[in-house]
Design a protein around this motif. Sequence first.
Motif, PDB file in Angstrom:
ATOM      1  N   ASN A 131       0.796  -1.234   0.000  1.00 44.48           N
ATOM      2  CA  ASN A 131       0.000   0.000   0.000  1.00 44.48           C
ATOM      3  C   ASN A 131       0.827   1.282   0.000  1.00 44.48           C
ATOM      4  OD1 ASN A 131      -2.521  -1.331  -0.076  1.00 44.48           O
ATOM      5  ND2 ASN A 131      -2.338  -1.748   2.109  1.00 44.48           N
ATOM      6  N   ASP A 132       2.159   1.170  -0.030  1.00 43.50           N
ATOM      7  CA  ASP A 132       2.971   2.371  -0.236  1.00 43.50           C
ATOM      8  C   ASP A 132       2.737   2.864  -1.656  1.00 43.50           C
ATOM      9  OD1 ASP A 132       4.093   2.585   2.255  1.00 43.50           O
ATOM     10  OD2 ASP A 132       6.044   1.786   1.685  1.00 43.50           O
ATOM     11  N   ILE A 133       2.963   4.142  -1.868  1.00 47.04           N
ATOM     12  CA  ILE A 133       2.811   4.734  -3.194  1.00 47.04           C
ATOM     13  C   ILE A 133       4.206   4.961  -3.771  1.00 47.04           C
ATOM     14  CG2 ILE A 133       1.964   6.715  -4.504  1.00 47.04           C
ATOM     15  CD1 ILE A 133      -0.153   7.009  -2.214  1.00 47.04           C
ATOM     16  N   ILE A 134       4.411   4.427  -4.967  1.00 53.50           N
ATOM     17  CA  ILE A 134       5.697   4.528  -5.672  1.00 53.50           C
ATOM     18  C   ILE A 134       5.591   5.618  -6.726  1.00 53.50           C
ATOM     19  CG2 ILE A 134       7.271   3.299  -7.227  1.00 53.50           C
ATOM     20  CD1 ILE A 134       7.338   2.155  -4.458  1.00 53.50           C
ATOM     21  N   LYS A 135       6.659   6.411  -6.840  1.00 52.72           N
ATOM     22  CA  LYS A 135       6.708   7.452  -7.883  1.00 52.72           C
ATOM     23  C   LYS A 135       7.759   7.067  -8.916  1.00 52.72           C
ATOM     24  CE  LYS A 135       7.458  12.375  -8.686  1.00 52.72           C
ATOM     25  NZ  LYS A 135       8.494  12.435  -9.677  1.00 52.72           N
ATOM     26  N   TYR A 136       7.345   7.090 -10.166  1.00 49.06           N
ATOM     27  CA  TYR A 136       8.261   6.869 -11.288  1.00 49.06           C
ATOM     28  C   TYR A 136       8.930   8.203 -11.562  1.00 49.06           C
ATOM     29  CZ  TYR A 136       9.641   5.627 -16.109  1.00 49.06           C
ATOM     30  OH  TYR A 136      10.335   5.380 -17.255  1.00 49.06           O
ATOM     31  N   HIS A 137      10.244   8.265 -11.479  1.00 50.20           N
ATOM     32  CA  HIS A 137      10.951   9.552 -11.510  1.00 50.20           C
ATOM     33  C   HIS A 137      11.064  10.188 -12.895  1.00 50.20           C
ATOM     34  CE1 HIS A 137      14.173   6.638 -12.225  1.00 50.20           C
ATOM     35  NE2 HIS A 137      14.829   7.618 -12.803  1.00 50.20           N
ATOM     36  N   TYR A 138      10.611   9.539 -13.958  1.00 58.21           N
ATOM     37  CA  TYR A 138      10.630  10.149 -15.286  1.00 58.21           C
ATOM     38  C   TYR A 138       9.272  10.728 -15.653  1.00 58.21           C
ATOM     39  CZ  TYR A 138      15.213   8.165 -16.148  1.00 58.21           C
ATOM     40  OH  TYR A 138      16.536   7.858 -16.082  1.00 58.21           O
ATOM     41  N   GLY A 139       8.557  11.231 -14.691  1.00 58.58           N
ATOM     42  CA  GLY A 139       7.245  11.813 -14.928  1.00 58.58           C
ATOM     43  C   GLY A 139       6.446  11.776 -13.645  1.00 58.58           C
ATOM     44  N   ASP A 140       5.271  12.301 -13.701  1.00 60.27           N
ATOM     45  CA  ASP A 140       4.415  12.296 -12.524  1.00 60.27           C
ATOM     46  C   ASP A 140       3.490  11.093 -12.550  1.00 60.27           C
ATOM     47  OD1 ASP A 140       5.454  14.525 -11.299  1.00 60.27           O
ATOM     48  OD2 ASP A 140       4.160  15.900 -12.383  1.00 60.27           O
ATOM     49  N   TYR A 141       4.071   9.920 -12.452  1.00 59.70           N
ATOM     50  CA  TYR A 141       3.303   8.691 -12.430  1.00 59.70           C
ATOM     51  C   TYR A 141       3.429   8.066 -11.048  1.00 59.70           C
ATOM     52  CZ  TYR A 141       3.748   9.317 -17.459  1.00 59.70           C
ATOM     53  OH  TYR A 141       3.729   9.837 -18.726  1.00 59.70           O
ATOM     54  N   MET A 171      16.196  -1.542 -10.465  1.00 57.63           N
ATOM     55  CA  MET A 171      16.682  -1.102 -11.770  1.00 57.63           C
ATOM     56  C   MET A 171      16.381   0.363 -12.073  1.00 57.63           C
ATOM     57  SD  MET A 171      18.110  -3.850 -12.898  1.00 57.63           S
ATOM     58  CE  MET A 171      18.353  -3.576 -14.624  1.00 57.63           C
ATOM     59  N   VAL A 172      15.264   0.870 -11.598  1.00 61.32           N
ATOM     60  CA  VAL A 172      14.816   2.202 -12.010  1.00 61.32           C
ATOM     61  C   VAL A 172      14.940   3.224 -10.882  1.00 61.32           C
ATOM     62  CG1 VAL A 172      12.868   3.476 -12.988  1.00 61.32           C
ATOM     63  CG2 VAL A 172      13.237   1.113 -13.646  1.00 61.32           C
ATOM     64  N   ASP A 173      15.180   2.772  -9.653  1.00 57.81           N
ATOM     65  CA  ASP A 173      15.289   3.668  -8.492  1.00 57.81           C
ATOM     66  C   ASP A 173      14.027   4.480  -8.229  1.00 57.81           C
ATOM     67  OD1 ASP A 173      17.829   2.915  -7.705  1.00 57.81           O
ATOM     68  OD2 ASP A 173      18.815   4.438  -8.937  1.00 57.81           O
ATOM     69  N   ALA A 174      12.878   3.867  -8.456  1.00 52.30           N
ATOM     70  CA  ALA A 174      11.634   4.538  -8.067  1.00 52.30           C
ATOM     71  C   ALA A 174      11.646   4.689  -6.552  1.00 52.30           C
ATOM     72  CB  ALA A 174      10.434   3.710  -8.515  1.00 52.30           C
ATOM     73  N   GLU A 175      10.890   5.653  -6.037  1.00 53.47           N
ATOM     74  CA  GLU A 175      10.913   5.866  -4.593  1.00 53.47           C
ATOM     75  C   GLU A 175       9.523   5.934  -3.995  1.00 53.47           C
ATOM     76  OE1 GLU A 175      12.160   9.777  -3.092  1.00 53.47           O
ATOM     77  OE2 GLU A 175      12.196  10.412  -5.184  1.00 53.47           O
ATOM     78  N   VAL A 176       9.467   5.657  -2.700  1.00 53.43           N
ATOM     79  CA  VAL A 176       8.217   5.720  -1.959  1.00 53.43           C
ATOM     80  C   VAL A 176       7.926   7.178  -1.630  1.00 53.43           C
ATOM     81  CG1 VAL A 176       7.077   5.080   0.199  1.00 53.43           C
ATOM     82  CG2 VAL A 176       8.556   3.440  -0.963  1.00 53.43           C
ATOM     83  N   VAL A 177       6.681   7.598  -1.897  1.00 52.19           N
ATOM     84  CA  VAL A 177       6.293   8.986  -1.612  1.00 52.19           C
ATOM     85  C   VAL A 177       5.127   9.071  -0.627  1.00 52.19           C
ATOM     86  CG1 VAL A 177       7.183   9.906  -3.780  1.00 52.19           C
ATOM     87  CG2 VAL A 177       4.817   9.084  -3.667  1.00 52.19           C
ATOM     88  N   GLY A 178       4.647   7.940  -0.144  1.00 57.33           N
ATOM     89  CA  GLY A 178       3.546   7.955   0.816  1.00 57.33           C
ATOM     90  C   GLY A 178       2.908   6.597   0.923  1.00 57.33           C
ATOM     91  N   ASN A 179       1.725   6.561   1.505  1.00 57.14           N
ATOM     92  CA  ASN A 179       0.967   5.332   1.666  1.00 57.14           C
ATOM     93  C   ASN A 179      -0.503   5.675   1.442  1.00 57.14           C
ATOM     94  OD1 ASN A 179      -0.655   3.266   3.344  1.00 57.14           O
ATOM     95  ND2 ASN A 179       1.393   2.367   3.264  1.00 57.14           N
TER      96      ASN A 179
END
Length: 154
Positions: free
Chosen positions: A67-77, A120-128
């Motif tokens: 249930n964490d929210i992942i952010k794709y760093h090549y856009g606001d996804y 591989m992509v280094d996406a990061e957690v931005v919340g839950n």
Amino acid sequence: MKREILFKAKHIHVLPENEWTEGKWVEGFLSGEDYINDGTYEYMIDPDTICQYTGLTDKKGRKIWENDIIKYHYGDYYAPVKFGEYQSCFDSTTTCHVGFYVDWDEKRDFRKDLGYWIKMVDAEVVGNIHDKSEQQKDQRSTIIYRDFMKKGRE
């Protein structure tokens, strides 16, 4: 390799400094209530907020939970981490995986396996998904304080 089995959930007695508690998830023997045991204490929790640790950390070293929210760093996804059966964009219709995955919007042709996004992509957690915005937290604190003051005057 030994995997750490942890859970986190929102503490039922919400206080600003301990909204989330993590540890082992246990069901009370006599009460039937859900608890998180952090090794020292057991905290009664909201069962709707239980999240399992994936065993992975993001690029900043933060644990990644269901249930964490992942952010794709090549856009606001943004997308939540889920557990269950899933198909990735490269799979045939008969292929099915089970495990933790990133539940991207169906309009996105992104792969879903969580390990790819973290390693591989280094996406990061931005919340839950169970976290409230700062504005909602302030409103809740004001309501709790107002109710407390009203009861004190009665």
